[in-house]
Design a protein around this motif. Structure first.
Motif, PDB file in Angstrom:
ATOM      1  N   GLY A   1       0.822  -1.201   0.000  1.00 25.29           N
ATOM      2  CA  GLY A   1       0.000   0.000   0.000  1.00 25.29           C
ATOM      3  C   GLY A   1       0.858   1.253   0.000  1.00 25.29           C
ATOM      4  O   GLY A   1       0.622   2.186  -0.774  1.00 25.29           O
ATOM      5  N   ALA A   2       1.892   1.240   0.837  1.00 22.41           N
ATOM      6  CA  ALA A   2       2.800   2.390   0.910  1.00 22.41           C
ATOM      7  C   ALA A   2       3.483   2.600  -0.437  1.00 22.41           C
ATOM      8  O   ALA A   2       3.620   3.736  -0.907  1.00 22.41           O
ATOM      9  N   ALA A   3       3.898   1.495  -1.083  1.00 25.60           N
ATOM     10  CA  ALA A   3       4.575   1.603  -2.375  1.00 25.60           C
ATOM     11  C   ALA A   3       3.645   2.206  -3.422  1.00 25.60           C
ATOM     12  O   ALA A   3       4.033   3.091  -4.185  1.00 25.60           O
ATOM     13  N   ILE A   4       2.387   1.753  -3.435  1.00 27.01           N
ATOM     14  CA  ILE A   4       1.442   2.260  -4.435  1.00 27.01           C
ATOM     15  C   ILE A   4       1.163   3.740  -4.202  1.00 27.01           C
ATOM     16  O   ILE A   4       1.170   4.543  -5.142  1.00 27.01           O
ATOM     17  N   LEU A   5       0.990   4.114  -2.922  1.00 28.61           N
ATOM     18  CA  LEU A   5       0.729   5.522  -2.615  1.00 28.61           C
ATOM     19  C   LEU A   5       1.906   6.401  -3.015  1.00 28.61           C
ATOM     20  O   LEU A   5       1.732   7.443  -3.654  1.00 28.61           O
ATOM     21  N   ALA A   6       3.128   5.945  -2.640  1.00 26.90           N
ATOM     22  CA  ALA A   6       4.321   6.732  -2.976  1.00 26.90           C
ATOM     23  C   ALA A   6       4.456   6.854  -4.492  1.00 26.90           C
ATOM     24  O   ALA A   6       4.778   7.927  -5.023  1.00 26.90           O
ATOM     25  N   ASP A   7       4.192   5.761  -5.190  1.00 22.96           N
ATOM     26  CA  ASP A   7       4.280   5.760  -6.642  1.00 22.96           C
ATOM     27  C   ASP A   7       3.296   6.754  -7.255  1.00 22.96           C
ATOM     28  O   ASP A   7       3.641   7.531  -8.148  1.00 22.96           O
ATOM     29  N   ARG A   8       2.055   6.732  -6.745  1.00 21.31           N
ATOM     30  CA  ARG A   8       1.034   7.678  -7.202  1.00 21.31           C
ATOM     31  C   ARG A   8       1.515   9.121  -7.010  1.00 21.31           C
ATOM     32  O   ARG A   8       1.382   9.977  -7.862  1.00 21.31           O
ATOM     33  N   TRP A   9       2.065   9.352  -5.811  1.00 17.83           N
ATOM     34  CA  TRP A   9       2.477  10.702  -5.444  1.00 17.83           C
ATOM     35  C   TRP A   9       3.553  11.211  -6.415  1.00 17.83           C
ATOM     36  O   TRP A   9       3.477  12.312  -6.928  1.00 17.83           O
ATOM     37  N   TYR A  10       4.553  10.354  -6.677  1.00 14.28           N
ATOM     38  CA  TYR A  10       5.626  10.771  -7.582  1.00 14.28           C
ATOM     39  C   TYR A  10       5.109  10.932  -9.007  1.00 14.28           C
ATOM     40  O   TYR A  10       5.547  11.795  -9.749  1.00 14.28           O
ATOM     41  N   ARG A  11       4.192  10.068  -9.415  1.00 18.10           N
ATOM     42  CA  ARG A  11       3.588  10.154 -10.736  1.00 18.10           C
ATOM     43  C   ARG A  11       2.967  11.522 -10.939  1.00 18.10           C
ATOM     44  O   ARG A  11       3.130  12.158 -11.965  1.00 18.10           O
ATOM     45  N   ARG A  12       2.212  11.937  -9.931  1.00 16.16           N
ATOM     46  CA  ARG A  12       1.530  13.209 -10.025  1.00 16.16           C
ATOM     47  C   ARG A  12       2.538  14.349 -10.019  1.00 16.16           C
ATOM     48  O   ARG A  12       2.387  15.327 -10.724  1.00 16.16           O
ATOM     49  N   LYS A  13       3.584  14.166  -9.190  1.00 13.84           N
ATOM     50  CA  LYS A  13       4.587  15.226  -9.039  1.00 13.84           C
ATOM     51  C   LYS A  13       5.370  15.442 -10.334  1.00 13.84           C
ATOM     52  O   LYS A  13       5.558  16.564 -10.777  1.00 13.84           O
ATOM     53  N   ASN A  14       5.855  14.365 -10.957  1.00 10.44           N
ATOM     54  CA  ASN A  14       6.591  14.526 -12.214  1.00 10.44           C
ATOM     55  C   ASN A  14       5.718  14.137 -13.382  1.00 10.44           C
ATOM     56  O   ASN A  14       5.942  13.124 -14.001  1.00 10.44           O
ATOM     57  N   LYS A  15       4.715  14.893 -13.640  1.00 11.05           N
ATOM     58  CA  LYS A  15       3.870  14.603 -14.806  1.00 11.05           C
ATOM     59  C   LYS A  15       4.676  14.778 -16.076  1.00 11.05           C
ATOM     60  O   LYS A  15       5.244  15.815 -16.337  1.00 11.05           O
ATOM     61  N   THR A  16       4.739  13.691 -16.854  1.00 11.21           N
ATOM     62  CA  THR A  16       5.445  13.764 -18.135  1.00 11.21           C
ATOM     63  C   THR A  16       4.486  13.310 -19.210  1.00 11.21           C
ATOM     64  O   THR A  16       3.455  12.733 -18.897  1.00 11.21           O
ATOM     65  N   PRO A  17       4.803  13.527 -20.469  1.00 13.09           N
ATOM     66  CA  PRO A  17       3.915  13.028 -21.516  1.00 13.09           C
ATOM     67  C   PRO A  17       3.732  11.529 -21.358  1.00 13.09           C
ATOM     68  O   PRO A  17       4.720  10.800 -21.266  1.00 13.09           O
ATOM     69  N   PRO A  18       2.510  11.046 -21.304  1.00 10.55           N
ATOM     70  CA  PRO A  18       2.277   9.614 -21.124  1.00 10.55           C
ATOM     71  C   PRO A  18       2.835   8.837 -22.303  1.00 10.55           C
ATOM     72  O   PRO A  18       2.920   9.353 -23.407  1.00 10.55           O
ATOM     73  N   THR A  19       3.209   7.585 -22.032  1.00 11.01           N
ATOM     74  CA  THR A  19       3.733   6.762 -23.116  1.00 11.01           C
ATOM     75  C   THR A  19       2.585   6.313 -23.999  1.00 11.01           C
ATOM     76  O   THR A  19       1.452   6.221 -23.575  1.00 11.01           O
ATOM     77  N   MET A  20       2.899   6.036 -25.265  1.00  8.98           N
ATOM     78  CA  MET A  20       1.838   5.664 -26.186  1.00  8.98           C
ATOM     79  C   MET A  20       2.299   4.527 -27.077  1.00  8.98           C
ATOM     80  O   MET A  20       3.471   4.311 -27.267  1.00  8.98           O
ATOM     81  N   THR A  21       1.346   3.844 -27.666  1.00 10.81           N
ATOM     82  CA  THR A  21       1.698   2.875 -28.699  1.00 10.81           C
ATOM     83  C   THR A  21       1.992   3.653 -29.974  1.00 10.81           C
ATOM     84  O   THR A  21       1.437   4.722 -30.191  1.00 10.81           O
TER      85      THR A  21
END
Lengths: 179, 225
Positions: free
Chosen positions: B178-198
């Motif tokens: 749970g902690a890993a998922i929350l931390a991951d979410r937090w960093y995702r939001r913090k460093n918003k980059t162009p999402p990857t695409m096919t």
């Protein structure tokens, strides 16, 4: 419950190994050729991990041999014991994220010395079983695809290890009572 | 950060080695560690070769894609930037189920396959994408139902209830995941980059814009072909 889970975990692999080629054959896939094709990739992947693991293992074993790890543990011990966390379990908090084999060796030693049903051994077993070796997983997974910039992945892994350490202590308190 | 940790550990080791008069041990450990690294990799060869061969069969038979379609709703939330029917989803799912069942040997090759698939939709092949970081977070925290190795060791040393640690282990692993998922979410939001695409760009795209590099075809340097 536990024996059921154990049956599932012993049966899954053989059943999977038989099911996949059988299903593929029915879909007219040349199974042996497919296997060889994929297997070649596996070899390439394993070889490409070598530099990453050699680099990490070198640094980790130097760190342990120099006494630097012992020094850090010595500093942190009084702080942990004031919170009721047995000092003997402390090295594990440092070892667990960086070396799976090293921490397993440490837990085994602790179980041997203090008895498997001691409080310390229970905590150590819980820590060992509840998480994976962050640095190893990062090295292997990202090494295999040539990622050089791992961004925030290491921080997330270490943060989760940190929380997991205290969660393991708390879970043992909760389930086995304060000792 | 890896750069700093690696360099830091080596420099600190040499300083401590000098202070403790353990220079010889440190030098020995450097080569011993290198050897361990190679030994671990050699041990991985058989497992990786076998499972990646088996998984190629599953892929050619369309099994991986099927699994992805079937389970996608569950995992889609965790990997919003991976197309739902992408083979990476199938491997991510196999990797997670193998972890759950304590099949560590099977989980690693599946995780690596998932990473290789994610690498195919990575606009910049040397930089980890958010999806890769999430997958890594799930694997470092690794939800396990049965910590088999530890139970075996406890049994070896005559524990009265070798499996009694299953409950606290499950509790602890849930909290740390749970902690890993929350931390991951937090960093995702913090460093918003162009999402990857096919490369096909078939996905409805939240930001609306197509990242210029996503149309080139970055392939994994290893294993991709």
């Amino acid at each position: 419950m536990i024996s059921l889970i154990q049956i599932i975990s012993t049966w899954t692999i053989p059943v999977l190994i038989a099911f996949i080629p059988l299903y593929a054959s029915l879909r007219k896939v040349p199974v042996y050729e497919s296997f060889i094709d994929g297997a070649k990739d596996g070899f390439q992947t394993a070889i490409s991990i070598i530099p990453h693991l050699v680099g990490m293992m070198t640094a980790i074993s130097m760190f342990r041999a120099s006494g630097a790890m012992d020094a850090i543990i010595g500093l942190a011990r009084p702080l942990f014991e004031s919170f009721g966390i047995p000092g003997d379990v402390l090295p594990l908090a440092l070892l667990r994220p960086i070396t799976g084999a090293g921490s397993l060796a440490f837990v085994t030693d602790l179980i041997k010395e203090q008895g498997p049903d001691s409080f310390v051994a229970r905590i150590a077993s819980t820590i060992q079983g509840s998480t994976d070796t962050t640095l190893y997983v990062l090295t292997v997974y990202f090494g295999a695809i040539g990622i050089r910039n791992s961004r925030y992945a290491l921080k997330v892994g270490l943060f989760s290890d940190f929380i997991g350490f205290f969660a393991a202590v708390a879970a043992c308190w909760l389930l086995f009572g304060l000792v | 950060m890896v750069n700093w940790i690696w360099m830091g550990m080596i420099v600190v080791s040499v300083i401590f080695g000098a202070a403790n008069g353990k220079m010889e041990k440190v030098a020995e450990a450097a080569f011993g560690g290198a050897q361990t690294g190679v030994t671990v990799c050699l041990g991985l060869i058989s497992i990786l070769v076998f499972w990646m061969g088996l998984m190629r069969i599953a892929e050619d038979a369309g099994l991986v894609r099927k699994l992805a379609n079937f389970m996608a709703p569950v995992v889609r939330k965790l990997f919003p930037d991976v197309p739902a029917d992408h083979p990476a989803m199938g491997y991510i799912l196999s990797n997670m189920s193998a972890n759950l069942l304590g099949l560590g040997n099977a989980a690693t090759p599946m995780g690596i396959k998932a990473m290789q698939e994610l690498q195919k939709i990575n606009p910049n092949p040397t930089v980890a994408t958010p999806a890769m970081c999430t997958l890594l977070a799930l694997n470092t925290a690794s939800i396990t139902l049965v910590p088999t190795t530890i139970i075996a060791i406890r049994m070896n040393f005559g524990s009265v209830h070798p499996a009694e640690i299953v409950a606290p282990t499950l509790l602890a692993t849930l909290v740390s995941t749970g902690a890993a998922i929350l931390a991951d979410r937090w960093y995702r939001r913090k460093n918003k980059t162009p999402p990857t695409m096919t490369p096909k760009t078939t996905l409805p795209h939240r930001e609306g814009a197509v990242h210029p590099v996503s149309l080139s075809k970055p392939t994994a340097p290893i294993g991709g072909g």
